[in-house]
Design a protein around this motif. Structure first.
Motif, short mmCIF file in Angstrom:
data_model
loop_
_atom_site.label_atom_id
_atom_site.label_comp_id
_atom_site.label_asym_id
_atom_site.label_seq_id
_atom_site.Cartn_x
_atom_site.Cartn_y
_atom_site.Cartn_z
N ARG A 27 0.80 -1.30 0.00
CA ARG A 27 -0.13 -0.04 -0.06
C ARG A 27 0.73 1.13 0.06
N ALA A 28 1.73 1.12 0.91
CA ALA A 28 2.89 2.43 0.76
C ALA A 28 3.60 2.60 -0.30
N ALA A 29 4.02 1.63 -1.10
CA ALA A 29 4.72 1.65 -2.35
C ALA A 29 4.05 2.20 -3.41
N LEU A 30 2.80 1.87 -3.43
CA LEU A 30 1.55 2.47 -4.36
C LEU A 30 1.07 3.55 -3.91
N GLY A 31 1.14 4.12 -2.79
CA GLY A 31 0.53 5.34 -2.20
C GLY A 31 -0.85 5.15 -2.08
N LEU A 32 -1.49 3.91 -1.40
CA LEU A 32 -2.83 3.70 -1.53
C LEU A 32 -3.19 4.12 0.05
N SER A 33 -4.20 4.82 0.10
CA SER A 33 -4.96 5.10 1.51
C SER A 33 -6.12 4.82 1.39
N PRO A 34 -6.74 4.34 2.80
CA PRO A 34 -8.30 3.83 2.93
C PRO A 34 -9.06 4.42 2.11
N GLY A 35 -9.95 4.09 1.55
CA GLY A 35 -10.90 4.70 0.85
C GLY A 35 -10.73 5.10 -0.70
N ASP A 36 -9.46 4.74 -1.11
CA ASP A 36 -8.85 4.86 -2.48
C ASP A 36 -9.91 4.06 -3.40
N GLN A 37 -10.15 4.18 -4.63
CA GLN A 37 -10.90 3.65 -5.65
C GLN A 37 -9.89 2.98 -6.22
N LEU A 38 -10.17 1.58 -6.37
CA LEU A 38 -9.39 0.51 -7.13
C LEU A 38 -9.90 -0.18 -8.18
N HIS A 39 -9.41 -0.57 -9.34
CA HIS A 39 -9.89 -1.25 -10.43
C HIS A 39 -9.54 -2.54 -10.40
N LEU A 40 -10.33 -3.56 -10.64
CA LEU A 40 -9.87 -5.02 -10.71
C LEU A 40 -10.28 -5.75 -12.03
N ARG A 41 -9.10 -6.31 -12.67
CA ARG A 41 -9.55 -6.72 -13.84
C ARG A 41 -9.00 -8.19 -13.90
N LEU A 42 -9.42 -8.97 -14.76
CA LEU A 42 -8.78 -10.43 -15.07
C LEU A 42 -8.06 -10.30 -16.48
N VAL A 43 -6.86 -10.98 -16.18
CA VAL A 43 -6.09 -11.04 -17.40
C VAL A 43 -5.33 -12.59 -17.13
N GLY A 44 -5.96 -13.32 -18.10
CA GLY A 44 -5.72 -14.82 -18.15
C GLY A 44 -6.17 -15.30 -16.72
N HIS A 45 -5.22 -15.87 -16.04
CA HIS A 45 -5.56 -16.33 -14.87
C HIS A 45 -4.99 -15.70 -13.72
N SER A 46 -4.87 -14.44 -14.02
CA SER A 46 -4.35 -13.30 -12.81
C SER A 46 -5.19 -12.19 -12.70
N LEU A 47 -5.23 -11.79 -11.45
CA LEU A 47 -6.03 -10.42 -11.09
C LEU A 47 -5.06 -9.41 -11.28
N VAL A 48 -5.52 -8.43 -11.88
CA VAL A 48 -4.77 -7.06 -11.97
C VAL A 48 -5.50 -6.10 -11.15
N LEU A 49 -4.86 -5.64 -10.11
CA LEU A 49 -5.56 -4.57 -9.13
C LEU A 49 -4.78 -3.38 -9.06
N GLU A 50 -5.34 -2.34 -9.71
CA GLU A 50 -4.64 -0.77 -9.86
C GLU A 50 -5.32 0.13 -9.69
N ARG A 51 -4.74 1.33 -9.11
CA ARG A 51 -5.39 2.59 -8.87
C ARG A 51 -6.40 2.94 -9.71
#
Length: 76
Positions: free
Chosen positions: A15-39
């Protein structure tokens, strides 16, 4: 770690490396058999980058509408 209710815990150092804070909106998508979670702002920037390849004088909306009208006229 995935909790019993399906909640995903993101470690503090990630969370610190990505600069994430509680309440941040994240986007989740499926790529093959992997989950990609991004700001959300990173996902939006990626989409803007894809759209940057489309010439400004080209209207994708007009093209879609024309395709739909042709399909409707053909009875699809």
């Amino acid at each position: 770690m995935l909790g019993r209710q399906g909640r995903l815990v993101i470690p503090a150092e990630v969370r610190a490396a990505l600069g994430l804070s509680p309440g941040d909106q994240l986007h989740l998508r499926l790529v093959g058999h992997s989950l990609v979670l991004e700001r959300q702002q990173d996902a939006a920037a990626e989409l803007r980058g894809l759209a940057s390849e489309v010439p400004r004088n080209r209207s994708l909306v007009d093209e879609l509408l024309a395709e739909r009208r042709l399909a409707a006229a053909a009875g699809e």
